[in-house]
Design a protein around this motif. Structure first.
Motif, PDB file in Angstrom:
ATOM      1  N   PRO A 136       2.334   3.151  -3.691  1.00 28.45           N
ATOM      2  CA  PRO A 136       1.213   4.103  -3.653  1.00 28.45           C
ATOM      3  C   PRO A 136       0.079   3.608  -2.764  1.00 28.45           C
ATOM      4  O   PRO A 136      -0.802   4.385  -2.394  1.00 28.45           O
ATOM      5  N   ARG A 137       0.111   2.303  -2.418  1.00 29.22           N
ATOM      6  CA  ARG A 137      -0.904   1.719  -1.534  1.00 29.22           C
ATOM      7  C   ARG A 137      -0.198   0.909  -0.442  1.00 29.22           C
ATOM      8  O   ARG A 137      -0.173  -0.330  -0.486  1.00 29.22           O
ATOM      9  N   PRO A 138       0.397   1.586   0.544  1.00 25.21           N
ATOM     10  CA  PRO A 138       1.216   0.885   1.539  1.00 25.21           C
ATOM     11  C   PRO A 138       0.504  -0.250   2.266  1.00 25.21           C
ATOM     12  O   PRO A 138       1.064  -1.327   2.431  1.00 25.21           O
ATOM     13  N   ALA A 139      -0.723  -0.034   2.694  1.00 26.37           N
ATOM     14  CA  ALA A 139      -1.421  -1.072   3.460  1.00 26.37           C
ATOM     15  C   ALA A 139      -1.635  -2.320   2.618  1.00 26.37           C
ATOM     16  O   ALA A 139      -1.445  -3.451   3.096  1.00 26.37           O
ATOM     17  N   ALA A 140      -2.024  -2.150   1.347  1.00 25.69           N
ATOM     18  CA  ALA A 140      -2.237  -3.295   0.470  1.00 25.69           C
ATOM     19  C   ALA A 140      -0.924  -4.020   0.206  1.00 25.69           C
ATOM     20  O   ALA A 140      -0.890  -5.262   0.146  1.00 25.69           O
ATOM     21  N   SER A 141       0.166  -3.273   0.049  1.00 25.46           N
ATOM     22  CA  SER A 141       1.475  -3.894  -0.173  1.00 25.46           C
ATOM     23  C   SER A 141       1.920  -4.687   1.054  1.00 25.46           C
ATOM     24  O   SER A 141       2.468  -5.785   0.934  1.00 25.46           O
ATOM     25  N   GLU A 142       1.674  -4.137   2.230  1.00 28.52           N
ATOM     26  CA  GLU A 142       2.023  -4.853   3.458  1.00 28.52           C
ATOM     27  C   GLU A 142       1.244  -6.164   3.558  1.00 28.52           C
ATOM     28  O   GLU A 142       1.793  -7.214   3.924  1.00 28.52           O
ATOM     29  N   ASP A 143      -0.044  -6.131   3.188  1.00 31.15           N
ATOM     30  CA  ASP A 143      -0.856  -7.349   3.209  1.00 31.15           C
ATOM     31  C   ASP A 143      -0.325  -8.380   2.220  1.00 31.15           C
ATOM     32  O   ASP A 143      -0.298  -9.582   2.514  1.00 31.15           O
ATOM     33  N   PHE A 144       0.093  -7.918   1.046  1.00 37.27           N
ATOM     34  CA  PHE A 144       0.606  -8.835   0.017  1.00 37.27           C
ATOM     35  C   PHE A 144       1.838  -9.579   0.518  1.00 37.27           C
ATOM     36  O   PHE A 144       1.908 -10.805   0.449  1.00 37.27           O
ATOM     37  N   TYR A 145       2.825  -8.853   1.042  1.00 37.48           N
ATOM     38  CA  TYR A 145       4.068  -9.515   1.465  1.00 37.48           C
ATOM     39  C   TYR A 145       3.856 -10.361   2.719  1.00 37.48           C
ATOM     40  O   TYR A 145       4.548 -11.375   2.903  1.00 37.48           O
ATOM     41  N   ARG A 146       2.908  -9.995   3.551  1.00 35.85           N
ATOM     42  CA  ARG A 146       2.584 -10.841   4.703  1.00 35.85           C
ATOM     43  C   ARG A 146       2.023 -12.180   4.216  1.00 35.85           C
ATOM     44  O   ARG A 146       2.369 -13.242   4.743  1.00 35.85           O
ATOM     45  N   ALA A 147       1.187 -12.141   3.178  1.00 32.62           N
ATOM     46  CA  ALA A 147       0.596 -13.367   2.646  1.00 32.62           C
ATOM     47  C   ALA A 147       1.634 -14.221   1.929  1.00 32.62           C
ATOM     48  O   ALA A 147       1.611 -15.447   2.005  1.00 32.62           O
ATOM     49  N   VAL A 148       2.570 -13.581   1.246  1.00 34.09           N
ATOM     50  CA  VAL A 148       3.559 -14.321   0.456  1.00 34.09           C
ATOM     51  C   VAL A 148       4.684 -14.853   1.328  1.00 34.09           C
ATOM     52  O   VAL A 148       5.098 -16.007   1.200  1.00 34.09           O
ATOM     53  N   CYS A 149       5.193 -14.019   2.231  1.00 37.42           N
ATOM     54  CA  CYS A 149       6.401 -14.356   2.985  1.00 37.42           C
ATOM     55  C   CYS A 149       6.129 -14.719   4.445  1.00 37.42           C
ATOM     56  O   CYS A 149       7.044 -15.179   5.138  1.00 37.42           O
ATOM     57  N   GLY A 150       4.921 -14.453   4.919  1.00 37.10           N
ATOM     58  CA  GLY A 150       4.605 -14.788   6.296  1.00 37.10           C
ATOM     59  C   GLY A 150       5.282 -13.893   7.303  1.00 37.10           C
ATOM     60  O   GLY A 150       5.463 -14.272   8.462  1.00 37.10           O
ATOM     61  N   THR A 151       5.662 -12.691   6.897  1.00 40.85           N
ATOM     62  CA  THR A 151       6.326 -11.773   7.803  1.00 40.85           C
ATOM     63  C   THR A 151       5.770 -10.373   7.611  1.00 40.85           C
ATOM     64  O   THR A 151       5.209 -10.054   6.557  1.00 40.85           O
TER      65      THR A 151
END
Length: 199
Positions: free
Chosen positions: A129-144
């Protein structure tokens, strides 16, 4: 994966031609297509109260560090890290938007071997429901970088390759699946997955 591994093995064997190789003594099986690993199936590591679902695991070179990054960025950790036979270790968590996901640190160089072929994984889609926030989360966790799709329900959706989408859906319905939308099905126990027609 869920509460009826025996039934699930029979269902997916009929659907994709999968074979299953037992690993360890806890009911876990590697999924094989043409002798190559395409996934795994077994009782839900987080317990039967979580029902039946496909889990998408993201590779981690250091499982503990990735789990800690996920928690620091708002994830709820369900399983902090458990061995998966001799194949590696896994952790399970729920991201801040509510999508369950796994982390996997393999003990071998190879993990899922066969991809982008009929009967094999052909990608996974994150709905949020919050695509931009989800993208930021996985970038921080996985570095991709990933691209999340807008969706009312937060979830990772695996997609499996097929040669003929219409014929596949007809076969899936006959085996007890429910068509939930274009390219989207749920198995008889409610686990949702997608299919992708390959050229």
């Amino acid at each position: 994966m869920g509460v009826d591994p025996t039934g699930a093995r029979e269902f997916y064997a009929a659907l994709f031609g999968w074979r299953f190789r037992p690993e360890g003594d806890r009911g876990y099986h590697l999924i094989l297509r043409d002798g190559e690993i395409v996934g795994g199936l077994g009782p839900a590591p987080a317990g039967p109260r979580f029902g039946t679902a496909w889990s998408v695991y993201l590779a981690a070179k250091d499982l503990d560090a990735a789990r800690d990054r996920a928690a620091a960025h708002g994830a709820r950790v369900l399983v902090p890290g458990v061995p998966a036979g001799g194949n590696g270790r896994l952790a399970l968590a729920v991201d801040p938007a509510g999508a369950p996901f796994g982390l996997w640190q393999g003990a071998h160089e190879e993990g899922v071997v066969l991809v982008d072929e009929p009967g094999a994984l052909s990608g996974a889609v994150l709905h949020s429901p919050r695509p931009a926030a989800s993208e930021d989360f996985y970038r921080a966790v996985c570095g991709t970088s990933i691209t999340a799709q807008q969706g009312a329900e937060a979830r990772w959706l695996p997609r499996f390759g097929v040669t003929d989408g219409a014929a596949f859906e007809e076969r899936a319905r006959a085996a007890g699946a429910t068509v939930r939308g274009p390219g989207l099905l749920s198995d008889p126990w409610g686990a949702v997955f997608g299919h992708l027609e390959l050229p």
